[in-house]
Design an enzyme around this catalytic site. Sequence first.
Site, short mmCIF file in Angstrom:
data_model
loop_
_atom_site.label_atom_id
_atom_site.label_comp_id
_atom_site.label_asym_id
_atom_site.label_seq_id
_atom_site.Cartn_x
_atom_site.Cartn_y
_atom_site.Cartn_z
N ASP A 60 11.05 -0.96 7.57
CA ASP A 60 10.58 0.23 8.29
C ASP A 60 11.38 1.43 7.78
OD1 ASP A 60 9.72 2.06 10.07
OD2 ASP A 60 10.86 1.33 11.78
N THR A 93 6.36 6.57 8.33
CA THR A 93 7.72 7.08 8.07
C THR A 93 8.08 6.98 6.59
OG1 THR A 93 8.51 4.91 8.73
CG2 THR A 93 8.67 6.65 10.34
N THR A 94 7.55 5.94 5.92
CA THR A 94 7.86 5.78 4.49
C THR A 94 7.03 6.76 3.67
OG1 THR A 94 8.17 3.44 4.95
CG2 THR A 94 8.10 4.09 2.67
N ASP A 393 5.89 0.53 16.47
CA ASP A 393 4.97 1.22 15.56
C ASP A 393 3.52 0.93 15.96
OD1 ASP A 393 7.06 2.19 14.24
OD2 ASP A 393 6.79 1.09 12.37
#
Length: 557
Positions: A60, A93-94, A393
């Site tokens: 994550d 988020t990545t 998530d």
Amino acid sequence: MHAPVLVLKDSLKRESGTKVHHANIQASKAVADIIRTTLGPRSMLKMLLDASGGIVVTNDGNAILRELDLAHPAAKSMIELSRTQDEEVGDGTTSVIVLAGEMLHVAEAFIDKNYHPTVICRAYNKALEDAIAVLDKIAMPIDVKDRSTMLGLVKSCIGTKFTSQFGDLIADLAIDATTTVGVDLGQGLREIDIKKYIKVEKVPGGQLEDSKVLRGVMINKDVVTPGKMKRKIVNPRIVLLDCPLEYKKGENQTNAELVREEDWEVLLKMEEEYIENLCVQILKFKPDLVITEKGLSDLACHYLSKAGVSAIRRVRKTDNNRIAKASGAVIVNRPDELQESDVGTGAGLFEVKKIGDEFFAFIVDCRDPKACTVLLRGASKDLLNEVERNLQDAMSVARNIIKNPKLVPGGGATELTVSATLKQKSSSVEGIEKWPYEAAAIAFEAIPRTLAQNCGVNVIRTMTALQGKHANGENAWIGIDGNTGAIADMKERKIWDAYNVKAQTFKTAIEAACMLLRIDDIVSGIKKKQAPGSGQAPSKPKVETEADADGEQILPD
């Protein structure tokens, strides 16, 4: 005290703007490269050592960057991005870091050619507006009530996560939990408060398949006197208090002087009567279960258990709020203010069970719960932590969809469509801004390219084929299947993204890139340590005291 000397982090020379830009861009690219390999379903995991010496295994983006301790200010602000993204929409988020890193990377060439950063930022902002317009065009509305579509969507969003190997499990939990706690605000709006009303309880042991969403609340507590109080009550009447059921002590130290011996007994009797009075006021409403956030004295316990009432004490405030939401009770501050309407009758079952070696109280089978607990079981602590992160998530994705029910294609298809459309539009952009605008268009290809790299396919061939398919802005749904690396139609493969997440990713990435490009100086207010023998005034001589002598070794080693 000396005034802080304004110095640059790396050297005492004041660096020119271009050098700072390069340093910032390098730092941002370094951050992006760290988590580039964690994008997509075939991504690598990272093993992190946290500050306390424990390990975290995750892919994550936000969890990884949270643990990093980077010195460069630009890198720090990149880490901030993924945190914003996580708080705002909970997913992507990545992607946001990879995209921002790429945006800065393509800007480097223009900085070298002495383009002014403001010009590049202007072009980027124009590109952002057009990108959002493209998103609006290709977005597809969905029906939130249709469970199979929702399941497919949440599954495709967390398909890149570690828990995707457990199939529908996490997606099911997430959808159940978020639909339970949704509150209608009218005008078609729904408010879903994940943080407040969904509690994730991790209990090591058992199998992951045993995880479930409880229609109610579970707390890590047992009844106060297990032998005397019932541990299972069907359709309980619940009273929630946030006051202690014990004798009130004085606010500050109180001294009482008693002249006669009988007065002492009178005092004790008053205490007992006070507690009995409290209990009588509560028992008037014939509750089956009394829960209080504060203490519960032995005497009160006795009165309650005599009346066949179970009691739980010292419950956390947040848990109490959840029980109130689930059972329909109202938390009362003083027993004498209790009313019939404050008693919660919405729960179907109160039961205390032993899981592992701890007791847990379940208040479940609620009629219309507006709070719930997700019970996660699993082999080890690390596994449970990762499952919890993935579940957060998944719940965020489900919340986004319920709030804004629109889909865009996943698998890099959206980015390729945006890229193709922007390339076409760049010819109509006037003046010097045309080139940075076009570069921004190319930067969007970073996402599909990274996906292809992580699948281990031939990147150049795949990207060329995809660009060919997207060349004129058609075939918006053609992208990369992250598992096989094949070029496929995302509609058929059910690889989707939430519109909210994509829009937020683009906005955050481009705005952050613009912000970092506009920095032309890094000035530090941290005082540099003096090098030895640098001609500074000598520090005060140290005078030894007796205390210091204790710590010294008398005999030489």
